[in-house]
Scaffold this motif. Structure first.
Motif, PDB file in Angstrom:
ATOM      1  N   PHE A 226       0.848  -1.182   0.000  1.00 28.56           N
ATOM      2  CA  PHE A 226       0.000   0.000   0.000  1.00 28.56           C
ATOM      3  C   PHE A 226       0.885   1.234   0.000  1.00 28.56           C
ATOM      4  O   PHE A 226       1.840   1.330   0.787  1.00 28.56           O
ATOM      5  CB  PHE A 226      -0.866   0.077   1.270  1.00 28.56           C
ATOM      6  CG  PHE A 226      -2.053  -0.828   1.280  1.00 28.56           C
ATOM      7  CD1 PHE A 226      -3.170  -0.553   0.498  1.00 28.56           C
ATOM      8  CD2 PHE A 226      -2.076  -1.944   2.092  1.00 28.56           C
ATOM      9  CE1 PHE A 226      -4.274  -1.390   0.531  1.00 28.56           C
ATOM     10  CE2 PHE A 226      -3.173  -2.779   2.126  1.00 28.56           C
ATOM     11  CZ  PHE A 226      -4.277  -2.495   1.346  1.00 28.56           C
ATOM     12  N   GLY A 227       0.567   2.182  -0.864  1.00 28.23           N
ATOM     13  CA  GLY A 227       1.176   3.498  -0.802  1.00 28.23           C
ATOM     14  C   GLY A 227       0.091   4.510  -0.486  1.00 28.23           C
ATOM     15  O   GLY A 227      -0.895   4.617  -1.231  1.00 28.23           O
ATOM     16  N   LEU A 228       0.243   5.235   0.623  1.00 32.54           N
ATOM     17  CA  LEU A 228      -0.714   6.261   1.034  1.00 32.54           C
ATOM     18  C   LEU A 228      -0.051   7.612   0.806  1.00 32.54           C
ATOM     19  O   LEU A 228       0.902   7.967   1.503  1.00 32.54           O
ATOM     20  CB  LEU A 228      -1.110   6.059   2.495  1.00 32.54           C
ATOM     21  CG  LEU A 228      -2.311   6.850   3.025  1.00 32.54           C
ATOM     22  CD1 LEU A 228      -2.844   6.200   4.304  1.00 32.54           C
ATOM     23  CD2 LEU A 228      -1.951   8.300   3.332  1.00 32.54           C
ATOM     24  N   ALA A 229      -0.521   8.342  -0.192  1.00 35.45           N
ATOM     25  CA  ALA A 229       0.102   9.599  -0.595  1.00 35.45           C
ATOM     26  C   ALA A 229      -0.796  10.771  -0.223  1.00 35.45           C
ATOM     27  O   ALA A 229      -2.018  10.720  -0.424  1.00 35.45           O
ATOM     28  CB  ALA A 229       0.358   9.585  -2.100  1.00 35.45           C
ATOM     29  N   VAL A 230      -0.194  11.832   0.306  1.00 40.55           N
ATOM     30  CA  VAL A 230      -0.948  12.984   0.810  1.00 40.55           C
ATOM     31  C   VAL A 230      -0.347  14.275   0.251  1.00 40.55           C
ATOM     32  O   VAL A 230       0.871  14.457   0.271  1.00 40.55           O
ATOM     33  CB  VAL A 230      -0.923  13.038   2.348  1.00 40.55           C
ATOM     34  CG1 VAL A 230      -1.779  14.202   2.855  1.00 40.55           C
ATOM     35  CG2 VAL A 230      -1.393  11.719   2.952  1.00 40.55           C
ATOM     36  N   GLY A 231      -1.201  15.161  -0.212  1.00 46.94           N
ATOM     37  CA  GLY A 231      -0.746  16.459  -0.670  1.00 46.94           C
ATOM     38  C   GLY A 231      -0.169  16.453  -2.055  1.00 46.94           C
ATOM     39  O   GLY A 231       1.062  16.423  -2.217  1.00 46.94           O
ATOM     40  N   PRO A 232      -0.992  16.483  -3.094  1.00 45.99           N
ATOM     41  CA  PRO A 232      -0.461  16.458  -4.464  1.00 45.99           C
ATOM     42  C   PRO A 232       0.431  17.653  -4.738  1.00 45.99           C
ATOM     43  O   PRO A 232       0.155  18.772  -4.318  1.00 45.99           O
ATOM     44  CB  PRO A 232      -1.733  16.520  -5.333  1.00 45.99           C
ATOM     45  CG  PRO A 232      -2.852  16.109  -4.439  1.00 45.99           C
ATOM     46  CD  PRO A 232      -2.471  16.543  -3.068  1.00 45.99           C
ATOM     47  N   LYS A 233       1.528  17.380  -5.443  1.00 46.15           N
ATOM     48  CA  LYS A 233       2.396  18.464  -5.888  1.00 46.15           C
ATOM     49  C   LYS A 233       1.769  19.131  -7.116  1.00 46.15           C
ATOM     50  O   LYS A 233       1.100  18.472  -7.906  1.00 46.15           O
ATOM     51  CB  LYS A 233       3.778  17.935  -6.237  1.00 46.15           C
ATOM     52  CG  LYS A 233       4.547  17.364  -5.049  1.00 46.15           C
ATOM     53  CD  LYS A 233       5.884  16.816  -5.504  1.00 46.15           C
ATOM     54  CE  LYS A 233       6.664  16.242  -4.323  1.00 46.15           C
ATOM     55  NZ  LYS A 233       7.956  15.647  -4.741  1.00 46.15           N
ATOM     56  N   ALA A 234       2.044  20.413  -7.280  1.00 42.19           N
ATOM     57  CA  ALA A 234       1.541  21.111  -8.462  1.00 42.19           C
ATOM     58  C   ALA A 234       2.266  20.580  -9.701  1.00 42.19           C
ATOM     59  O   ALA A 234       3.445  20.189  -9.620  1.00 42.19           O
ATOM     60  CB  ALA A 234       1.767  22.605  -8.321  1.00 42.19           C
ATOM     61  N   PRO A 235       1.589  20.504 -10.824  1.00 43.29           N
ATOM     62  CA  PRO A 235       2.257  20.069 -12.042  1.00 43.29           C
ATOM     63  C   PRO A 235       3.481  20.907 -12.338  1.00 43.29           C
ATOM     64  O   PRO A 235       3.538  22.080 -11.999  1.00 43.29           O
ATOM     65  CB  PRO A 235       1.181  20.246 -13.137  1.00 43.29           C
ATOM     66  CG  PRO A 235      -0.108  20.222 -12.382  1.00 43.29           C
ATOM     67  CD  PRO A 235       0.173  20.828 -11.042  1.00 43.29           C
ATOM     68  N   SER A 236       4.474  20.319 -12.960  1.00 44.56           N
ATOM     69  CA  SER A 236       5.705  21.030 -13.288  1.00 44.56           C
ATOM     70  C   SER A 236       5.406  22.282 -14.084  1.00 44.56           C
ATOM     71  O   SER A 236       4.642  22.280 -15.045  1.00 44.56           O
ATOM     72  CB  SER A 236       6.627  20.102 -14.111  1.00 44.56           C
ATOM     73  OG  SER A 236       7.803  20.767 -14.458  1.00 44.56           O
TER      74      SER A 236
END
Length: 240
Positions: A226-236
């Protein structure tokens, strides 16, 4: 049993009144049935259902209290009810309308959720959600389309959005059936999954799983990740 016990009015009454509610629920809403996918699991390898339920329970606990949640690649959505129990609103999506038709046919109040037919590789998912999860999906995505897949499943998330990705580990494939191996074109090691998510999220928390047990153990000995990812980065090229 006496003659009175076998009378028509008593034939469907439980001998222990505590159990009568079971028959009343049956008569009111009917008997639940498996979905298309888990019907096969129940016939071929029942213990696999325990593992799948445990994966959904993990997601449900991680997303408890989220107002709006989207599942990507829900299949028959049989286990999705565990997540629905813990969140405000659940929408389930799949690219195959036959699975969603089956899911809708089995829904009874209060377990009715939104459905969405969508091919995640064709374009970003519509709407806005606090969290998105995809279990047993990313390993089926060709590596050359992985970037599209992640960009499209992230699209509905806000700045504090959460994405959970679950997949069999690369190491587990030595024990997979030929049928599973044929479809699993993008299994990853724990570190590779972490890296793929860290490239797009500010925070990533990794978990291992063996059978129905979730833990923080050694990735190469994990059957599932499982990968739990938080806080999307803004697109380049865009400001955060």
């Amino acid at each position: 049993m006496t003659d009175d016990d076998n009378s028509p009015e008593n034939r469907d009454r439980a001998r222990d009144p505590v159990n009568q509610g079971l028959f009343d629920l049956r008569d009111r809403v009917g008997l639940a049935r498996f979905g298309l996918m888990n019907n096969q699991v129940w016939h071929q390898d029942p213990k696999r259902l325990v593992f799948t339920l445990a994966r959904y329970k993990f997601v449900a606990k991680m997303l408890k209290g989220k107002a709006s949640v989207l599942e990507v690649g829900c299949g028959d959505a049989f286990c999705s009810r565990l997540v629905q129990q813990e969140v405000g609103r659940l929408t389930v999506s799949d690219f195959d309308p036959l699975f969603l038709e089956d899911a809708e046919a089995r829904m009874t109040p209060p377990w009715v959720c939104g459905t969405l037919v969508h091919d995640v590789l064709a374009g970003p998912l519509p709407g806005r959600f606090d969290a998105v999860y995809a279990l047993d999906v990313m390993e089926h995505i060709p590596p050359e389309r992985e970037a599209d897949f992640l960009s499209h499943v992230m699209a509905p998330l806000g700045a504090q959005g959460v994405l959970i990705v679950g997949m069999p580990s690369l190491e587990s494939q030595a024990y997979a059936s030929p049928e599973s191996k044929a479809g699993h074109v993008n299994c990853k090691t724990g570190e590779a999954l972490r890296a793929a998510l860290l490239d797009r999220f500010h925070n990533v928390f990794m978990f291992s799983m063996n059978d129905e047990v979730v833990h923080t153990g050694f990735f190469p000995m994990a059957h599932y990740l499982f990968g739990l990812a938080v806080g999307p980065k803004a697109p380049s090229g865009t400001a955060e």
